[in-house]
Design a protein around this motif. Structure first.
Motif, PDB file in Angstrom:
ATOM      1  N   LEU A 607       0.843  -1.169  -0.041  1.00 36.48           N
ATOM      2  CA  LEU A 607      -0.001   0.080  -0.109  1.00 36.48           C
ATOM      3  C   LEU A 607       0.825   1.249  -0.066  1.00 36.48           C
ATOM      4  CD1 LEU A 607      -2.779   1.267   0.241  1.00 36.48           C
ATOM      5  CD2 LEU A 607      -2.659   1.048   2.781  1.00 36.48           C
ATOM      6  N   LEU A 608       1.684   1.359   0.840  1.00 37.81           N
ATOM      7  CA  LEU A 608       2.879   2.385   0.900  1.00 37.81           C
ATOM      8  C   LEU A 608       3.521   2.736  -0.232  1.00 37.81           C
ATOM      9  CD1 LEU A 608       4.331   1.653   4.401  1.00 37.81           C
ATOM     10  CD2 LEU A 608       3.050   4.047   3.680  1.00 37.81           C
ATOM     11  N   CYS A 609       3.938   1.414  -1.114  1.00 37.25           N
ATOM     12  CA  CYS A 609       4.588   1.522  -2.263  1.00 37.25           C
ATOM     13  C   CYS A 609       3.696   2.264  -3.340  1.00 37.25           C
ATOM     14  CB  CYS A 609       5.090   0.030  -2.620  1.00 37.25           C
ATOM     15  SG  CYS A 609       6.294   0.009  -4.174  1.00 37.25           S
ATOM     16  N   ARG A 610       2.412   1.830  -3.304  1.00 36.65           N
ATOM     17  CA  ARG A 610       1.549   2.317  -4.415  1.00 36.65           C
ATOM     18  C   ARG A 610       1.607   3.896  -4.188  1.00 36.65           C
ATOM     19  NH1 ARG A 610      -1.408  -2.446  -3.428  1.00 36.65           N
ATOM     20  NH2 ARG A 610      -2.833  -1.203  -2.274  1.00 36.65           N
ATOM     21  N   GLY A 611       1.169   4.354  -2.838  1.00 32.72           N
ATOM     22  CA  GLY A 611       1.145   5.675  -2.646  1.00 32.72           C
ATOM     23  C   GLY A 611       2.429   6.471  -2.929  1.00 32.72           C
ATOM     24  N   MET A 612       3.687   6.043  -2.952  1.00 34.04           N
ATOM     25  CA  MET A 612       4.593   6.571  -3.049  1.00 34.04           C
ATOM     26  C   MET A 612       5.017   6.727  -4.577  1.00 34.04           C
ATOM     27  SD  MET A 612       6.030   7.618  -0.316  1.00 34.04           S
ATOM     28  CE  MET A 612       4.238   7.612   0.284  1.00 34.04           C
ATOM     29  N   LYS A 613       4.506   5.728  -5.235  1.00 29.68           N
ATOM     30  CA  LYS A 613       4.665   5.844  -6.879  1.00 29.68           C
ATOM     31  C   LYS A 613       3.819   7.035  -7.448  1.00 29.68           C
ATOM     32  CE  LYS A 613       6.140   0.988  -7.660  1.00 29.68           C
ATOM     33  NZ  LYS A 613       5.586  -0.416  -8.447  1.00 29.68           N
ATOM     34  N   MET A 614       2.632   6.964  -6.839  1.00 27.48           N
ATOM     35  CA  MET A 614       1.628   8.152  -7.219  1.00 27.48           C
ATOM     36  C   MET A 614       2.260   9.668  -7.034  1.00 27.48           C
ATOM     37  SD  MET A 614      -2.105   6.764  -5.993  1.00 27.48           S
ATOM     38  CE  MET A 614      -2.854   8.248  -6.438  1.00 27.48           C
ATOM     39  N   GLU A 615       2.935   9.594  -5.824  1.00 28.25           N
ATOM     40  CA  GLU A 615       3.498  10.959  -5.631  1.00 28.25           C
ATOM     41  C   GLU A 615       4.893  11.133  -6.487  1.00 28.25           C
ATOM     42  OE1 GLU A 615       2.735  13.350  -3.560  1.00 28.25           O
ATOM     43  OE2 GLU A 615       1.135  12.472  -2.883  1.00 28.25           O
ATOM     44  N   TYR A 616       5.407  10.025  -6.838  1.00 30.79           N
ATOM     45  CA  TYR A 616       6.729  10.148  -7.790  1.00 30.79           C
ATOM     46  C   TYR A 616       6.168  10.487  -9.424  1.00 30.79           C
ATOM     47  CZ  TYR A 616      10.509   8.539 -10.789  1.00 30.79           C
ATOM     48  OH  TYR A 616      11.551   8.543 -11.932  1.00 30.79           O
ATOM     49  N   GLU A 617       5.078  10.035  -9.602  1.00 32.38           N
ATOM     50  CA  GLU A 617       4.346  10.435 -10.763  1.00 32.38           C
ATOM     51  C   GLU A 617       4.282  12.016 -10.663  1.00 32.38           C
ATOM     52  OE1 GLU A 617       4.336   8.643 -13.813  1.00 32.38           O
ATOM     53  OE2 GLU A 617       5.329   7.029 -12.773  1.00 32.38           O
ATOM     54  N   LYS A 618       3.592  12.422  -9.821  1.00 31.94           N
ATOM     55  CA  LYS A 618       3.237  13.765  -9.785  1.00 31.94           C
ATOM     56  C   LYS A 618       4.391  14.974  -9.721  1.00 31.94           C
ATOM     57  CE  LYS A 618      -0.810  13.023  -7.013  1.00 31.94           C
ATOM     58  NZ  LYS A 618      -1.527  12.938  -5.701  1.00 31.94           N
ATOM     59  N   LEU A 619       5.578  14.207  -9.357  1.00 31.87           N
ATOM     60  CA  LEU A 619       6.839  14.977  -9.168  1.00 31.87           C
ATOM     61  C   LEU A 619       7.421  15.068 -10.754  1.00 31.87           C
ATOM     62  CD1 LEU A 619       8.475  14.524  -5.856  1.00 31.87           C
ATOM     63  CD2 LEU A 619       6.906  16.510  -6.785  1.00 31.87           C
ATOM     64  N   LEU A 620       6.982  13.955 -11.475  1.00 33.24           N
ATOM     65  CA  LEU A 620       7.615  13.890 -12.994  1.00 33.24           C
ATOM     66  C   LEU A 620       6.715  14.833 -13.922  1.00 33.24           C
ATOM     67  CD1 LEU A 620       8.710  10.039 -13.620  1.00 33.24           C
ATOM     68  CD2 LEU A 620       9.984  11.917 -13.557  1.00 33.24           C
ATOM     69  N   GLY A 621       5.591  15.193 -13.205  1.00 32.21           N
ATOM     70  CA  GLY A 621       4.731  15.978 -14.198  1.00 32.21           C
ATOM     71  C   GLY A 621       3.556  15.152 -14.956  1.00 32.21           C
ATOM     72  N   ASN A 622       3.400  13.956 -14.567  1.00 35.30           N
ATOM     73  CA  ASN A 622       2.826  13.061 -15.328  1.00 35.30           C
ATOM     74  C   ASN A 622       1.229  13.063 -14.994  1.00 35.30           C
ATOM     75  OD1 ASN A 622       4.907  12.289 -16.705  1.00 35.30           O
ATOM     76  ND2 ASN A 622       5.435  10.382 -15.483  1.00 35.30           N
ATOM     77  N   LYS A 623       1.048  13.602 -13.813  1.00 33.37           N
ATOM     78  CA  LYS A 623      -0.380  13.657 -13.088  1.00 33.37           C
ATOM     79  C   LYS A 623      -0.796  14.897 -12.461  1.00 33.37           C
ATOM     80  CE  LYS A 623      -0.937   8.644 -12.167  1.00 33.37           C
ATOM     81  NZ  LYS A 623      -1.164   7.299 -11.092  1.00 33.37           N
TER      82      LYS A 623
END
Length: 623
Positions: A607-623
């Motif tokens: 669950l933590l891993c999925r949440g961190m991946k979402m934050e990572y995508e936001k910092l890439l500007g993908n979301k």
């Protein structure tokens, strides 16, 4: 001062005179005597003390003076003492006919001689030949990017870089073959590449590895709950074979914590992804979310100071022991995201010792009473003077109950029900009307003077004050954290804690001046976890700020030296965190080979891993 007995020049010591004589009076007899009697006496004395020097073969000559030695080791020692300010050159041997051999097994176990020969210039070269006379050293050379130095191994290149280019960052090594290829491969005796023919296959998934060590590391990270069955390897013909390794499981866990991924500074350096306006805005919004008003912070601090004074005063009235406390947690290391997080470590004035010699369970140790008999704690001590953590915690919690019934602030306190395994007595303190209750953890412990021998010596380059690190290593503590391992003395084991050191390191994390973003990077991760806890109530219970600190301290050790866009730093920190969550491994910053994630449920980590991946995508500007 010492005088030369030949030219009467002054030198500070005997070493200076010896060096002077070896250069200026090399043709003079030893000792500088001018008469035949002195000359004879000096020669006799030297031969009596050291044997006949003149018969020895001094093959190795220093390039900076006329000094000669019998061995290369002697020449290196001479260079390190006399020519400190210069780089050690390739030595030269004057004996062109001298050669040594030692045996080196090739890829198939056949032993061949490894010649050490001298070239026309007298330099001594090393070559390793395969079964067909080919030279592997010529096929594989690691070249320094700052000079023309080449090395047969990456380790040799790292040693060269550390000695010669200390002011530069070690780059990724490049290996060059005779055709100028930039790829690294080790050919066997027939010119083929073993890594293509031999692959080790995991029996629990489809992963394959080029080395057995890689398979063991993978098994220790991904399949910790399964016994290592030996490894399977497949060759180019498709056939498979298996071998058993009874120690593979323990080795895998050791290798797991010795194999860090690419350091943060290198990750940032190779990160070429665009920094979008959306990513910058995202990080800016999070920074605003983490900020607290000075008014709220001051009000919470004043309320907690008043509570602490009343609590300790009443505790010392009720108990015959003298009790002390120290502050820990995010409020005191200046990384809090809200004014409602306070931790107090409470300990009595008694002497105890920790049995660090028993290393059967890493991070958990038995604690023995050293002070003379303490009647108040008799019910917590065994016949052998060992203190039982569960009994001690129960007794101290009862004291806390009595204290809160006595003090005025106790009327605004609600005791929170927590797990039996929790070492903290947690309360909600409604100190400020109309504001959220303050979360206070009262942790009974014992203070241990000195730095434990099982812990790593701290040397963080990101702390600019030596006194901070020195004070951080003055003491540690032990808390009543239940040992999760099945151990015969499980009821006597205490958890070793570094709460004071964590607080001091985090508080001064930005002191080196290379960046003021370190503490913010930690606060952002805390914010991500806090938001996920609100989004998934009851799903994240084991993963705490303690785990995040162990992770972020390692990131601080590898912080980029040059000014870097904060978005790039934060997304690569998240990338490392995601990697650790996927592989179920975050090494303990203070204890070697201790994994702080080993007892956290897989569902919680996923669950933590999925949440961190979402934050990572936001910092890439993908979301």
């Amino acid at each position: 001062m010492k005088k030369c007995d030949i030219c009467f020049k002054d030198y500070k010591g005997d070493a200076g005179i010896r060096i002077h004589k070896s250069k200026a009076h090399k043709d003079e007899p030893l000792g500088g005597a001018s008469t035949k009697d002195k000359q004879s006496k000096t020669k006799t004395t030297i031969q009596a003390s050291y044997g006949d020097h003149q018969t020895k073969d001094f093959k190795f000559k220093c390039k900076f003076c006329d000094k000669r030695t019998e061995t290369e080791t002697g020449l290196r020692i001479h260079h390190g003492i006399v020519h400190k300010g210069t780089n050690y050159p390739e030595h030269s041997s004057t004996d062109k006919k001298a050669s040594r051999t030692k045996t080196v097994p090739d890829a198939h176990g056949i032993t061949y001689p490894e010649p050490f020969s001298t070239d026309e210039k007298g330099s001594r070269t090393k070559s390793v030949q395969d079964a067909h006379g080919g030279n592997h050293a010529d096929d594989l050379l690691f070249k320094c990017k700052f000079c023309d130095k080449t090395s047969q191994t990456e380790r040799g290149l790292k040693i060269h870089h550390g000695r010669t280019h200390q002011g530069t960052t070690y780059p990724e090594p490049s290996s060059t073959d005779q055709k100028g290829s930039g790829t690294k491969s080790v050919p066997d005796a027939h010119g083929d590449n073993h890594t293509d023919d031999l692959q080790f296959k995991c029996k629990f998934c489809d992963k394959t590895f080029q080395t057995e060590r890689g398979l063991k590391i993978h098994h220790g990270r991904v399949h910790q709950d399964k016994d290592f069955p030996g490894h399977c390897y497949k060759n180019s013909t498709g056939s498979t074979a298996a071998t058993k390794d009874p120690y593979a499981k323990s080795v895998a866990k050791e290798e797991l914590l010795r194999s860090p991924s690419v350091p943060l500074d290198m990750m940032v350096k190779i990160d070429k992804a665009t920094v979008t306006d959306q990513a910058i805005d995202r990080l800016s919004d999070q920074l605003e979310e983490c900020k607290m008003s000075k008014k709220d912070s001051s009000a919470a601090s004043e309320a907690m100071n008043s509570f602490t004074d009343s609590f300790l005063t009443e505790l010392n009235k009720i108990s015959k022991l003298k009790w002390f406390f120290f502050n820990s947690g995010s409020f005191y290391d200046k990384t809090r995201n809200s004014p409602d997080e306070f931790d107090l470590m409470i300990y009595p004035d008694v002497q105890v010792s920790v049995d660090f010699d028993d290393k059967s369970v890493l991070g958990f140790y038995k604690v023995k009473m050293v002070s003379t008999r303490v009647p108040e704690l008799d019910g917590t001590v065994t016949r052998n003077d060992y203190i039982r953590p569960e009994a001690y915690k129960t007794y101290v919690f009862e004291l806390f109950d009595r204290v809160l019934q006595k003090i005025r602030e106790g009327r605004r306190v609600t005791k929170r029900v927590k797990s039996r395994n929790s070492p903290a007595y947690t309360i909600d303190y409604k100190a400020i009307p109309g504001k959220k209750a303050i979360d206070v953890d009262l942790v009974p412990c014992f203070k241990i003077e000195g730095w434990p021998p099982v812990a790593k010596r701290l040397d963080p380059k990101w702390i600019s004050y030596d006194s901070v690190v020195h004070n951080a290593m003055k003491s540690c503590d032990v808390v009543c954290k239940k040992c999760p391992h099945d151990h015969p003395d499980n009821n006597l084991l205490w958890r070793l804690s570094f709460a004071k050191a964590e607080k001091m390191l985090m508080k001064h994390a930005n002191s080196s001046g290379d960046s003021t973003f370190k503490k913010d990077a930690y606060r952002f991760i805390k914010l991500y976890i806090c938001n996920m806890k609100d989004q998934f109530p009851g799903k994240i219970q084991k993963f705490s700020s303690y785990c995040i600190k162990q992770f972020i301290f390692t990131e601080f050790d590898n912080w980029p030296k040059k000014p870097t866009e904060e978005v790039i730093i934060q997304r690569n920190i998240l990338k490392h965190l995601i990697e650790g969550l996927e592989e179920r491994c975050i090494p303990n910053y203070f204890l070697q080979n201790d994994n702080v994630l080993q007892f956290i449920p897989t569902d919680e980590l996923n669950l933590l891993c999925r949440g961190m991946k979402m934050e990572y995508e936001k910092l890439l500007g993908n979301k």
